[in-house]
Design an enzyme around this catalytic site. Structure first.
Site, mmCIF file in Angstrom:
data_model
loop_
_atom_site.group_PDB
_atom_site.id
_atom_site.type_symbol
_atom_site.label_atom_id
_atom_site.label_comp_id
_atom_site.label_asym_id
_atom_site.label_seq_id
_atom_site.Cartn_x
_atom_site.Cartn_y
_atom_site.Cartn_z
ATOM 1 N N CYS A 176 2.228 11.284 -0.589
ATOM 2 C CA CYS A 176 2.280 9.974 -1.246
ATOM 3 C C CYS A 176 1.846 9.988 -2.697
ATOM 4 O O CYS A 176 2.452 9.305 -3.534
ATOM 5 C CB CYS A 176 1.464 8.947 -0.460
ATOM 6 N N HIS A 182 -3.901 6.481 0.598
ATOM 7 C CA HIS A 182 -2.445 6.291 0.544
ATOM 8 C C HIS A 182 -2.077 5.466 -0.680
ATOM 9 O O HIS A 182 -2.591 4.364 -0.875
ATOM 10 C CB HIS A 182 -1.940 5.603 1.808
ATOM 11 N N ASP A 188 7.509 1.850 -0.711
ATOM 12 C CA ASP A 188 6.792 3.054 -0.303
ATOM 13 C C ASP A 188 7.821 4.131 0.024
ATOM 14 O O ASP A 188 8.667 3.934 0.890
ATOM 15 C CB ASP A 188 5.929 2.742 0.933
#
Length: 285
Positions: free
Chosen positions: A72, A111, A126
C-alpha cells in the site's frame, strides 16, 4: 499543483491511456480498475527483509521500469501522485487493518489509502489492499452496499471513523478502519518503516501477492496459489518448491523478479514454515 511524477507518460502508458484523462469520476473508476489489474500487490522486498523506499523517484523506478509491484505505501503513494498530477483533489489517509481479527482492535496505522473529492463528493480510492482491494472508488458518505466489478463493499461509521467492509459470501467482513485525519509525507515514511522492518509486522518475512482481472482475483500466500472467480468456487493449489513459486510470480502475476541470489532460499524458508504450520494444525484437529 506542480507535477510530482517525472515519468507520468510512462505511468499512463502502463495503464493504457494515450493521453492524460480528465479528472472526473469516470476517469477515477477506470484508473482504479486498471491499476489493480496492471500493478500487482507484492511483498517480495519484505520477504527478503530488504529496504522499501517510498520516495517517488524510487517508486517510479520500481513500478514503471523494474517490472515490480508493491504494497500500500508504494501502490497508493504512486496512485495519489498520479491523481494529483492529473488535477484531482486528492490526499492520503491512513488506516488500521482489522481483517481477520476484532474490528475494535487498536492496531497500528499501517495502511495508506486515498481520499478523492469530485464535485463536492468524497470517495475512498484504494489500489493497495492485496487480495481484497476494492476495484472501484467508494462514496465515503454513502451507506449500504456499493457495487464493484468484484465483491460489494460497504462503508460504516464508528464515531469519527469509517469501517470498510467487503461481502464474503453472506457475511460482511471488516477490512480496515480509517478517519479523515490530515496526513503528511512523514506519516507515510513512519508507517512504511513499521511495515517493512518491525518484528511484529504481518509482512516481515512473508510473501503475499495479488492481482485482479476481469471477474477474478489471483492471490499467492507463500506457496498457496489461488484463483477466485466471481460467483464460482475458488481454485487453489499448493506449490511444491521455490522454482514453482517463482514461475507463478512470473507467469501469473507478470512480475520481473529481482536479481537477488537470496530469493529462492527465502521462498523455501517460507514454504517450510507453512508446511510446519499445516502439520501443527492437523495434529491439533
Amino acid at each position: 499543483m506542480s507535477a510530482q511524477l517525472q515519468h507520468l507518460p510512462a505511468y499512463l502508458q502502463r495503464l493504457d491511456f494515450e493521453r492524460a484523462p480528465p479528472p472526473d469520476l469516470d476517469t477515477l473508476r477506470e484508473l482504479q480498475r486498471r491499476h489493480t489489474a496492471v500493478f500487482a500487490f507484492e511483498t517480495i522486498a519484505t520477504l527478503l527483509q530488504a529496504p522499501v523506499p517510498v520516495d517517488l523517484p524510487s517508486l517510479q523506478r520500481k513500478l514503471l521500469h523494474e517490472g515490480r509491484g508493491g504494497y500500500c505505501y508504494e501502490l497508493n503513494r504512486m496512485f495519489l501522485a498520479l491523481l494529483q498530477d492529473l488535477g484531482f483533489q486528492a490526499r492520503g489517509l491512513t488506516g488500521r487493518v482489522v481483517m481477520g481479527g476484532p474490528e475494535d482492535a487498536i492496531t497500528a496505522r499501517t495502511h495508506l489509502v486515498v481520499l478523492v473529492t469530485i464535485d463536492g463528493v468524497e470517495y475512498l480510492a484504494d489500489v493497495g489492499f492485496g487480495g481484497m482491494v476494492p476495484t472501484a472508488p467508494l462514496a465515503l458518505h454513502e451507506r449500504g452496499e456499493q457495487a464493484t466489478a468484484h465483491e460489494p463493499y460497504r462503508l460504516d461509521t464508528r464515531g469519527d471513523s469509517y469501517v470498510l467492509r467487503a461481502r464474503s459470501r453472506e457475511d460482511w467482513q471488516a477490512l480496515y478502519v480509517f478517519d479523515a485525519q490530515l496526513q503528511s509525507e512523514i506519516d507515510y515514511v513512519v508507517g512504511n518503516w513499521y511495515v517493512s522492518t518491525h518484528p511484529q509486522s504481518p509482512f516481515r518475512g512473508q510473501l503475499f501477492v495479488a492481482r485482479t482481472g476481469p471477474g477474478l482475483r489471483k492471490t499467492l500466500n507463500g506457496g498457496s496459489f489461488a484463483v477466485h472467480r466471481v460467483g464460482a468456487a475458488s481454485e487453489r493449489i499448493d506449490l511444491p518448491d521455490a522454482a514453482a513459486v517463482m514461475a507463478v510470480l512470473r507467469d501469473e502475476f507478470e512480475l520481473r523478479l529481482p536479481d537477488d541470489p537470496q530469493l529462492p532460499a527465502a521462498i523455501e524458508r517460507r514454504l517450510q514454515v507453512q508446511a510446519a504450520e499445516r502439520a501443527a494444525a492437523q495434529s491439533a484437529a
